[in-house]
Motif scaffolding. Structure first.
Motif, PDB file in Angstrom:
ATOM      1  N   VAL A 125     105.457  74.930  48.103  1.00 53.87           N
ATOM      2  CA  VAL A 125     104.461  74.057  48.733  1.00 53.87           C
ATOM      3  C   VAL A 125     103.826  74.834  49.881  1.00 53.87           C
ATOM      4  N   VAL A 126     102.582  75.237  49.717  1.00 55.19           N
ATOM      5  CA  VAL A 126     101.887  75.921  50.802  1.00 55.19           C
ATOM      6  C   VAL A 126     101.216  74.863  51.679  1.00 55.19           C
ATOM      7  N   ALA A 127     101.669  74.785  52.915  1.00 59.86           N
ATOM      8  CA  ALA A 127     101.102  73.813  53.847  1.00 59.86           C
ATOM      9  C   ALA A 127      99.806  74.366  54.437  1.00 59.86           C
ATOM     10  N   THR A 128      98.782  73.548  54.493  1.00 59.71           N
ATOM     11  CA  THR A 128      97.524  73.922  55.133  1.00 59.71           C
ATOM     12  C   THR A 128      97.178  72.866  56.178  1.00 59.71           C
ATOM     13  N   ARG A 129      96.182  73.176  56.977  1.00 56.03           N
ATOM     14  CA  ARG A 129      95.761  72.217  57.987  1.00 56.03           C
ATOM     15  C   ARG A 129      95.298  70.911  57.351  1.00 56.03           C
ATOM     16  N   HIS A 130      94.804  70.986  56.119  1.00 60.14           N
ATOM     17  CA  HIS A 130      94.273  69.803  55.453  1.00 60.14           C
ATOM     18  C   HIS A 130      95.349  69.013  54.710  1.00 60.14           C
ATOM     19  N   THR A 131      96.519  69.624  54.500  1.00 59.00           N
ATOM     20  CA  THR A 131      97.575  68.947  53.741  1.00 59.00           C
ATOM     21  C   THR A 131      98.856  68.762  54.542  1.00 59.00           C
ATOM     22  N   ASP A 133      99.861  66.659  56.619  1.00 58.45           N
ATOM     23  CA  ASP A 133     100.388  65.294  56.666  1.00 58.45           C
ATOM     24  C   ASP A 133     100.973  64.844  55.335  1.00 58.45           C
ATOM     25  N   THR A 134     100.769  65.619  54.276  1.00 59.50           N
ATOM     26  CA  THR A 134     101.263  65.234  52.954  1.00 59.50           C
ATOM     27  C   THR A 134     102.447  66.058  52.501  1.00 59.50           C
ATOM     28  N   VAL A 135     102.897  67.015  53.332  1.00 62.59           N
ATOM     29  CA  VAL A 135     103.968  67.924  52.905  1.00 62.59           C
ATOM     30  C   VAL A 135     105.245  67.160  52.558  1.00 62.59           C
ATOM     31  N   GLY A 136     105.607  66.172  53.376  1.00 67.34           N
ATOM     32  CA  GLY A 136     106.811  65.396  53.082  1.00 67.34           C
ATOM     33  C   GLY A 136     106.718  64.713  51.724  1.00 67.34           C
ATOM     34  N   GLY A 137     105.567  64.125  51.438  1.00 65.61           N
ATOM     35  CA  GLY A 137     105.376  63.475  50.150  1.00 65.61           C
ATOM     36  C   GLY A 137     105.400  64.456  48.991  1.00 65.61           C
ATOM     37  N   THR A 138     104.880  65.655  49.202  1.00 61.92           N
ATOM     38  CA  THR A 138     104.889  66.673  48.155  1.00 61.92           C
ATOM     39  C   THR A 138     106.303  67.150  47.872  1.00 61.92           C
ATOM     40  N   VAL A 139     107.086  67.359  48.930  1.00 60.81           N
ATOM     41  CA  VAL A 139     108.484  67.765  48.750  1.00 60.81           C
ATOM     42  C   VAL A 139     109.251  66.676  48.001  1.00 60.81           C
ATOM     43  N   VAL A 170      98.270  76.232  59.329  1.00 65.47           N
ATOM     44  CA  VAL A 170      98.853  75.151  60.120  1.00 65.47           C
ATOM     45  C   VAL A 170      99.049  75.634  61.553  1.00 65.47           C
ATOM     46  N   LEU A 171      98.575  74.864  62.506  1.00 66.57           N
ATOM     47  CA  LEU A 171      98.713  75.240  63.912  1.00 66.57           C
ATOM     48  C   LEU A 171     100.154  75.053  64.373  1.00 66.57           C
ATOM     49  N   ASN A 172     100.539  75.825  65.368  1.00 63.56           N
ATOM     50  CA  ASN A 172     101.931  75.835  65.824  1.00 63.56           C
ATOM     51  C   ASN A 172     102.443  74.462  66.222  1.00 63.56           C
ATOM     52  N   ASP A 173     101.598  73.657  66.855  1.00 67.06           N
ATOM     53  CA  ASP A 173     102.087  72.366  67.349  1.00 67.06           C
ATOM     54  C   ASP A 173     102.394  71.377  66.224  1.00 67.06           C
ATOM     55  N   ARG A 174     101.945  71.664  64.997  1.00 65.01           N
ATOM     56  CA  ARG A 174     102.222  70.786  63.878  1.00 65.01           C
ATOM     57  C   ARG A 174     103.473  71.189  63.102  1.00 65.01           C
ATOM     58  N   VAL A 175     103.990  72.378  63.365  1.00 66.17           N
ATOM     59  CA  VAL A 175     105.111  72.893  62.568  1.00 66.17           C
ATOM     60  C   VAL A 175     106.402  72.100  62.766  1.00 66.17           C
ATOM     61  N   PRO A 176     106.807  71.733  64.000  1.00 66.34           N
ATOM     62  CA  PRO A 176     108.067  70.993  64.138  1.00 66.34           C
ATOM     63  C   PRO A 176     108.087  69.697  63.332  1.00 66.34           C
ATOM     64  N   GLY A 177     107.003  68.931  63.378  1.00 65.36           N
ATOM     65  CA  GLY A 177     106.952  67.688  62.614  1.00 65.36           C
ATOM     66  C   GLY A 177     106.948  67.936  61.121  1.00 65.36           C
ATOM     67  N   LEU A 178     106.205  68.954  60.693  1.00 63.31           N
ATOM     68  CA  LEU A 178     106.173  69.317  59.276  1.00 63.31           C
ATOM     69  C   LEU A 178     107.576  69.642  58.773  1.00 63.31           C
ATOM     70  N   ALA A 179     108.313  70.450  59.542  1.00 61.27           N
ATOM     71  CA  ALA A 179     109.658  70.861  59.124  1.00 61.27           C
ATOM     72  C   ALA A 179     110.595  69.666  59.032  1.00 61.27           C
ATOM     73  N   ALA A 180     110.530  68.776  60.019  1.00 65.05           N
ATOM     74  CA  ALA A 180     111.404  67.604  60.018  1.00 65.05           C
ATOM     75  C   ALA A 180     111.105  66.696  58.823  1.00 65.05           C
ATOM     76  N   GLU A 181     109.831  66.496  58.517  1.00 65.49           N
ATOM     77  CA  GLU A 181     109.457  65.633  57.395  1.00 65.49           C
ATOM     78  C   GLU A 181     109.880  66.248  56.062  1.00 65.49           C
ATOM     79  N   ALA A 182     109.700  67.557  55.915  1.00 66.54           N
ATOM     80  CA  ALA A 182     110.088  68.225  54.668  1.00 66.54           C
ATOM     81  C   ALA A 182     111.587  68.167  54.474  1.00 66.54           C
ATOM     82  N   LEU A 183     112.332  68.357  55.552  1.00 67.82           N
ATOM     83  CA  LEU A 183     113.788  68.331  55.469  1.00 67.82           C
ATOM     84  C   LEU A 183     114.282  66.943  55.071  1.00 67.82           C
ATOM     85  N   ALA A 184     113.699  65.900  55.652  1.00 74.20           N
ATOM     86  CA  ALA A 184     114.100  64.537  55.312  1.00 74.20           C
ATOM     87  C   ALA A 184     113.739  64.202  53.872  1.00 74.20           C
TER      88      ALA A 184
END
Length: 283
Positions: A125-131, A133-139, A170-184
């Motif tokens: 799953v390649v995360a982009t600035r446009h996706t 918010d959907t990474v958790g759903g994709t995982v 993906v900008l740095n400030d979005r990475v922590p939330g992205l990682a937490a959502e993907a992990l969950a």
């Protein structure tokens, strides 16, 4: 891809690479592209690798493997297939890859391979600035479809992605939330993170792909003057295009984390990057 469209990898090129590296401990061959399933000699090359006792892997968009006949022919020759899935819906995925129907075929490939051989299929799953918010759903979709391994990747500044990096990464400030959502969303499946500095991943830093890297050689087209030719790029660490920045100074993870992509730091700066294991105000 347009720059090297006329330059096709021949079976003899693959054989030459195997001969070069087999005496140096070669244990596995991973075919990527472009799209490797478009190569008419791929089944023969996979058969050869199997006969030589090499593990085989494939990175694919899943288009041809959605055909049950082709999957039945190639699947038994593979130890791992990593399918690209970049959104939880056709609208998100197809718009990103620019091909209508891509989502449907990728999902069919994941489900088909998972049914035929449990554990064979992985998802990238390649995360982009446009996706983002959907990474958790994709995982979650990948896991529900049978993937036992999901790699969540930052955009690598290469090829077309380099030209559009400022609008994709993906900008740095979005990475922590992205990682937490993907992990969950992984719900017990193995998840790894590629291309992100460890300090941005929070508790998910222990799942950074950097910690699971093995030395490798990438054989790819390059034009260093005189026209395209295949070159061997040896990577002893997961540091291709990445380097520590000033904010990494004194980090306890400096031996494991190679830092951000250098291009990312140049374009967006280094905000959010902090040394781990060091008493730093505000962290």
């Amino acid at each position: 891809m347009r720059a090297f469209h006329a330059s096709r990898v021949r079976a003899s090129d693959v054989l030459a690479a195997i001969r070069r590296w087999a005496p140096r401990g070669l244990g596995a061959v991973h075919f990527t592209g472009g799209e490797p399933t478009l190569h008419r000699e791929l089944p023969a090359l996979l058969t050869l690798c199997r006969r030589l006792g090499l593990r085989t892997g494939l990175g694919t968009n899943g288009h041809r493997l959605a055909d049950p006949g082709y999957a039945a022919r190639v699947g038994p020759l593979l130890d791992e297939v990593m399918v690209s899935l970049h959104g939880p819906t056709a609208k998100v995925h197809d718009r990103l890859v620019g091909r209508r129907g891509s989502f449907r075929r990728a999902l069919a490939t994941i489900q088909g391979l998972a049914t035929a051989n449990d554990g064979l299929v992985a998802v990238n799953v390649v995360a982009t600035r446009h996706t983002v918010d959907t990474v958790g759903g994709t995982v979650a979709l990948a896991v529900d479809s049978g993937a036992r391994f999901v790699l969540v990747s930052q955009v690598a500044p290469e090829g077309g992605a380099l030209a559009h990096y400022g609008n994709l990464a993906v900008l740095n400030d979005r990475v922590p939330g992205l990682a937490a959502e993907a992990l969950a969303a992984a719900r017990g499946a193995t998840v790894r993170f590629f291309g992100f500095p460890a300090c941005l991943l929070g508790e998910a830093r222990w799942l950074s792909n950097d910690l699971y890297f093995s030395p490798r050689v990438t054989v790819e087209w390059a034009d260093r003057g005189g026209g395209p030719r295949l070159v061997d790029i040896v990577s002893l660490r997961p540091d291709r295009g990445r380097a520590p920045v000033r904010a990494c100074g004194g980090c306890a993870w400096s031996g494991a984390c190679p830092g951000p992509f250098e291009h990312h730091a140049r374009v967006f700066g280094t905000g959010g990057i902090v040394p781990l294991g060091v008493s730093t105000r505000g962290t």
